[in-house]
Design a protein around this motif. Structure first.
Motif, PDB file in Angstrom:
ATOM      1  N   PHE A 249      -4.520   8.069   8.987  1.00 41.72           N
ATOM      2  CA  PHE A 249      -4.803   7.861   7.445  1.00 41.72           C
ATOM      3  C   PHE A 249      -5.730   6.689   7.240  1.00 41.72           C
TER       4      PHE A 249
ATOM      5  N   ARG B 277      -6.855  -7.057   2.149  1.00 41.41           N
ATOM      6  CA  ARG B 277      -6.638  -8.059   0.991  1.00 41.41           C
ATOM      7  C   ARG B 277      -5.533  -7.786   0.213  1.00 41.41           C
ATOM      8  N   CYS B 278      -4.547  -6.693   0.604  1.00 40.88           N
ATOM      9  CA  CYS B 278      -3.323  -6.591  -0.023  1.00 40.88           C
ATOM     10  C   CYS B 278      -2.397  -7.519   0.664  1.00 40.88           C
TER      11      CYS B 278
ATOM     12  N   LEU C 179     -10.131   6.009   6.359  1.00 39.71           N
ATOM     13  CA  LEU C 179     -10.610   5.345   5.362  1.00 39.71           C
ATOM     14  C   LEU C 179     -12.133   4.868   5.466  1.00 39.71           C
ATOM     15  N   PRO C 180     -12.745   4.619   4.483  1.00 40.95           N
ATOM     16  CA  PRO C 180     -13.965   3.948   4.507  1.00 40.95           C
ATOM     17  C   PRO C 180     -13.875   2.523   4.960  1.00 40.95           C
TER      18      PRO C 180
ATOM     19  N   SER D 262     -14.727  -0.223   3.510  1.00 41.84           N
ATOM     20  CA  SER D 262     -14.162  -0.861   2.410  1.00 41.84           C
ATOM     21  C   SER D 262     -12.619  -0.939   2.018  1.00 41.84           C
ATOM     22  N   GLY D 263     -12.316   0.434   2.325  1.00 37.93           N
ATOM     23  CA  GLY D 263     -10.710   0.813   2.253  1.00 37.93           C
ATOM     24  C   GLY D 263     -10.089  -0.013   3.255  1.00 37.93           C
TER      25      GLY D 263
ATOM     26  N   CYS E 194       0.865  -1.132  -0.039  1.00 36.28           N
ATOM     27  CA  CYS E 194      -0.049   0.001  -0.073  1.00 36.28           C
ATOM     28  C   CYS E 194       0.820   1.356  -0.012  1.00 36.28           C
TER      29      CYS E 194
ATOM     30  N   GLU F 104     -10.826  -2.915   4.484  1.00 40.87           N
ATOM     31  CA  GLU F 104     -10.880  -4.427   3.871  1.00 40.87           C
ATOM     32  C   GLU F 104      -9.870  -4.432   2.692  1.00 40.87           C
ATOM     33  N   GLY F 105      -9.692  -3.410   2.011  1.00 41.76           N
ATOM     34  CA  GLY F 105      -8.741  -3.329   0.834  1.00 41.76           C
ATOM     35  C   GLY F 105      -7.307  -3.442   1.301  1.00 41.76           C
ATOM     36  N   ILE F 106      -7.001  -2.792   2.500  1.00 43.31           N
ATOM     37  CA  ILE F 106      -5.613  -3.100   2.677  1.00 43.31           C
ATOM     38  C   ILE F 106      -5.509  -4.462   3.414  1.00 43.31           C
TER      39      ILE F 106
ATOM     40  N   ARG G 169     -17.858 -10.181  11.256  1.00 45.82           N
ATOM     41  CA  ARG G 169     -16.946  -9.582  10.478  1.00 45.82           C
ATOM     42  C   ARG G 169     -16.287  -8.073  10.705  1.00 45.82           C
TER      43      ARG G 169
ATOM     44  N   GLY H 140     -14.205 -12.654   3.715  1.00 42.64           N
ATOM     45  CA  GLY H 140     -13.883 -11.883   2.461  1.00 42.64           C
ATOM     46  C   GLY H 140     -12.641 -10.846   2.492  1.00 42.64           C
ATOM     47  N   PHE H 141     -11.855 -11.396   3.386  1.00 42.54           N
ATOM     48  CA  PHE H 141     -10.488 -10.776   3.629  1.00 42.54           C
ATOM     49  C   PHE H 141      -9.736 -11.857   4.243  1.00 42.54           C
ATOM     50  N   PRO H 142      -8.309 -11.662   4.104  1.00 44.01           N
ATOM     51  CA  PRO H 142      -7.423 -12.868   4.758  1.00 44.01           C
ATOM     52  C   PRO H 142      -6.957 -12.453   6.186  1.00 44.01           C
TER      53      PRO H 142
END
Lengths: 174, 174
Positions: free
Chosen positions: B51, B65-66, B55-56, B58-59, B25, B61-63, B143, B116-118
């Motif tokens: 920071f 998922r990376c 994040l929302p 979803s953001g 990221c 969760e995005g982290i 979750r 839905g994420f690791p």
């Protein structure tokens, strides 16, 4: 790969395939996986655009700072991402005369010095002469104007990269 | 490299050096460059943490998922980032028995299927037995609880990676 197939992917595959539609920002692709299923291509594109718009200004600057210079260090040293390499080559960035290369380098530095992020432009939608002209003109803008303008360009780049992956028969210009 | 030296870096060098303190990221490191100068290490760490918090969902969760699976595909195929490889090896993830490896793989899949994420854990601060126990227990959470818990772990990983870069004499456990 169509949108229905994308909707069915586990997040690892979704991020592997679409992770670089915004340069070096897989976080964004990984985030919008939460919003699937996407009803069509536009919904997918809109999810990315909305996610970017919701970031604080520093986050938008962060996205810009993940982009390489045009005809810069990464192009010279072969460390561009595949997508950037193809885009920059298509706009003639890998075949500049030495005078053009030094003008580009000087303007890139001036731009970064002034704004604290690099000049970003959708290379596929323009050419060498226009890139040099825009770089020179955009150096005169205000920081907030350029941040917004850079993000517009990021979205155009993203749209073309998405099209190439999801709608491979689409033309590679918007 | 101390904080004063970091404050003086142009954004390219700042992102080159600190870009992976949050796994894959660089957007986050690139974003907080806007907030320099940092008065000390804590201010730098806080800027990253704030920071992420802004994040929302979803953001966040995005982290997550990376992040790669622990003892997963990327470890087997040698495609982990250097930081992750060292952290996973230190926690014994590269030397699992075949029974442990298949238990880990089954639990990782169960976790990802459910959330839905690791599963993310700061490997440097734990060991193999505890990782397997926590993975098995955390599969039972809600979750939202797991999203928050995963992000706490991301921040611990980030803190240790930052310390190794900025305070190289610091111990590598929090």
């Amino acid at each position: 790969m169509d949108v229905a197939a994308l909707n069915a992917l586990p997040f690892e595959d979704f991020v592997n395939i679409l992770g670089n539609v915004v340069e070096k920002c897989p976080l964004i692709t990984a985030a919008i996986w939460s919003e699937r299923p996407f009803v069509n291509f536009t919904a997918l594109e809109t999810a990315i655009s909305d996610f970017i718009d919701a970031l604080p200004e520093s986050g938008k600057e962060g996205i810009l700072r993940c982009h390489p210079d045009l005809a810069g260090r990464d192009l010279q040293s072969g460390t561009l991402t595949r997508e950037s390499r193809e885009e920059q080559a298509g706009a003639g960035m890998s075949a500049l005369s030495s005078a053009e290369a030094s003008r580009m380098s000087r303007l890139n530095e001036e731009y970064k010095q002034r704004f604290g992020f690099p000049f970003v432009i959708c290379a596929r939608m323009t050419d060498k002469a226009n890139i040099l002209r825009q770089l020179s003109e955009r150096c005169l803008n205000e920081r907030a104007t350029e941040r917004a303008r850079g993000i517009e360009e990021v979205k155009k780049i993203c749209s073309l990269r998405l099209r190439a992956l999801v709608l491979p028969d689409a033309p590679n210009k918007l």
